[in-house]
Design an enzyme around this catalytic site. Structure first.
Site, PDB file in Angstrom:
ATOM      1  N   PRO A  55       0.827  -1.210   0.000  1.00 53.43           N
ATOM      2  CA  PRO A  55       0.000   0.000   0.000  1.00 53.43           C
ATOM      3  C   PRO A  55       0.862   1.262   0.000  1.00 53.43           C
ATOM      4  O   PRO A  55       1.805   1.368   0.788  1.00 53.43           O
ATOM      5  CB  PRO A  55      -0.819  -0.109   1.292  1.00 53.43           C
ATOM      6  CG  PRO A  55      -0.354  -1.318   2.024  1.00 53.43           C
ATOM      7  CD  PRO A  55       0.675  -2.028   1.217  1.00 53.43           C
ATOM      8  N   GLY A  73       2.014   5.065   0.690  1.00 51.94           N
ATOM      9  CA  GLY A  73       1.821   5.990   1.806  1.00 51.94           C
ATOM     10  C   GLY A  73       1.678   5.301   3.144  1.00 51.94           C
ATOM     11  O   GLY A  73       1.151   5.865   4.100  1.00 51.94           O
ATOM     12  N   ASP A 111      15.278   3.178   1.914  1.00 53.36           N
ATOM     13  CA  ASP A 111      14.176   2.370   1.362  1.00 53.36           C
ATOM     14  C   ASP A 111      14.652   1.497   0.194  1.00 53.36           C
ATOM     15  O   ASP A 111      14.397   0.285   0.202  1.00 53.36           O
ATOM     16  CB  ASP A 111      13.006   3.275   0.936  1.00 53.36           C
ATOM     17  CG  ASP A 111      12.222   3.793   2.144  1.00 53.36           C
ATOM     18  OD1 ASP A 111      12.700   3.650   3.280  1.00 53.36           O
ATOM     19  OD2 ASP A 111      11.132   4.348   1.939  1.00 53.36           O
TER      20      ASP A 111
HETATM   21  C1  MEV Z   1      11.306   6.576   5.011  1.00 52.43           C
HETATM   22  O1  MEV Z   1      11.031   5.182   4.936  1.00 52.43           O
HETATM   23  C2  MEV Z   1      12.533   6.814   5.829  1.00 52.43           C
HETATM   24  C3  MEV Z   1      12.905   8.270   6.019  1.00 52.43           C
HETATM   25  O2  MEV Z   1      14.007   8.289   6.911  1.00 52.43           O
HETATM   26  C4  MEV Z   1      13.261   8.966   4.711  1.00 52.43           C
HETATM   27  C5  MEV Z   1      14.581   8.468   4.146  1.00 52.43           C
HETATM   28  O3  MEV Z   1      15.458   8.044   4.877  1.00 52.43           O
HETATM   29  O4  MEV Z   1      14.753   8.566   2.908  1.00 52.43           O
HETATM   30  C6  MEV Z   1      11.765   9.053   6.670  1.00 52.43           C
END
Ligand code: MEV
Length: 328
Positions: A117, A119, A168
């Protein structure tokens, strides 16, 4: 033993590849270090194979077309605006790195489908990008260096999120838990004990970019927020030691600490807090939001025999979907 209820996410049908050029990537979980990782601190993340994205390349009718389930409009290699623009950028980048001139290409159709999903903090955008790049390299028969994959996907993530540490893309393409630090190759974390994780979706959705901006604005104006971020930044190394020592109670305590810090930065929601507390009440060692926050999922680390109760309590606290995963 209580067993988790039939996890809804596992019931999703996965699209099957229809051609030799197919690529896959998983969802992801962050156990420590989200947001802090943007500022150079380490994070601990892992793939979530219960959810995945798939891309496949088939002969097309005209030029290069990219389509994704859930989006009515197609992208081409010229697309620079709109939701599929990061995928078009990744495709351009991948072709250029393989030394393929798009003008000389036969018509191609790159198709994408995902059970992750969007977001929800589960790495949906990184997974479709990694799947697309893997599919293109596979279609053209080029070996794909993990560093190149990471570079292409991180650049595409920067278009989606404004900024990306790269955690990610690293997590969705990993085969097990990793320590990740911006600009460095991911480091696998060897585990001698399995982690039993219950992942519960709040149903609340939030994009990454506004959450990353929220943290930036907070630390610029409030020294307390900077202190909170710095404290979040030292959790990952402590968690890595606890993981390697198989001290899961300590890992859980650190997850609770991480959730509290993220909540202080305004990244949790009442529902996420309630779900995390429900998991702890049901016997989880620890529970935290995962990813950028503002919604998305709670990940709970639990003794195996408590997994069912943890899943049930989180559902009673409002979770819209729950899945169970074991690493490794
Ligand atoms: C997003 O899954 C993780 C964050 O730390 C953004 C990033 O590291 O690119 C919020």
């Amino acid at each position: 033993m209580n067993t988790p209820q039939e996890p809804e996410w596992l019931a999703f049908t996965e699209a099957q590849p229809e051609a030799p050029g197919d690529g896959r990537a998983f969802g992801k979980l962050i156990l420590a270090g989200e947001h802090a990782v943007v500022y150079g601190h380490p994070a601990i993340a892992a793939p979530l194979p219960a959810l995945s994205a798939l891309a496949w390349v088939v002969p097309g009718e005209e030029g290069v077309r990219i389509t994704s389930e859930g989006y009515s409009e197609a992208a081409t290699l010229e697309t620079r605006q709109g939701p599929l623009a990061p995928l078009a950028e990744a495709a351009r980048d991948a072709l250029a790195r393989m030394g393929i001139d798009p003008v000389a290409l036969p018509p191609l159709h790159i198709q994408l489908a995902s059970t992750i999903p969007a977001g929800s903090g589960l790495g949906s955008s990184a997974a479709v990008t990694v799947a697309l790049v893997r599919a293109l390299y596979q279609f053209f028969g080029f070996p794909l260096d993990p560093t190149i994959l990471q570079e292409i996907a991180t650049e595409a993530e920067c278009i989606v999120h404004g900024t990306s540490s790269g955690v990610d893309p690293a997590a969705v393409s990993a085969t097990g838990p990793i320590r990740f630090r911006k600009g460095e190759a991911p480091h696998p974390i060897p585990l001698t004990t399995s982690l039993h994780l219950v992942v519960a979706d709040s149903g609340e959705r939030c994009a990454t970019a506004p959450m990353v901006r929220k943290v930036r604005e907070a630390i610029e104006r409030d020294p307390e927020a900077q202190k909170t971020l710095d404290a979040l930044g030292v959790i990952a190394p402590r968690m890595e030691s606890a993981l390697v020592a198989s001290d899961l109670a300590a890992v859980g305590t650190l997850m609770n600490e991480a959730h509290a810090g993220l909540a202080r930065l305004g990244l949790s929601t009442p529902k996420l807090d309630a779900m995390a507390q429900a998991a702890r009440n049901a016997g989880a060692w620890g529970a935290k939001l995962s990813g950028s926050g503002g919604g998305g999922v709670i990940v709970a680390l639990t003794p195996r025999e408590k997994a069912g109760a943890v899943a049930q309590q989180m559902q009673e606290a409002g979770a819209t979907a729950v899945t169970y995963t074991r690493i490794p």
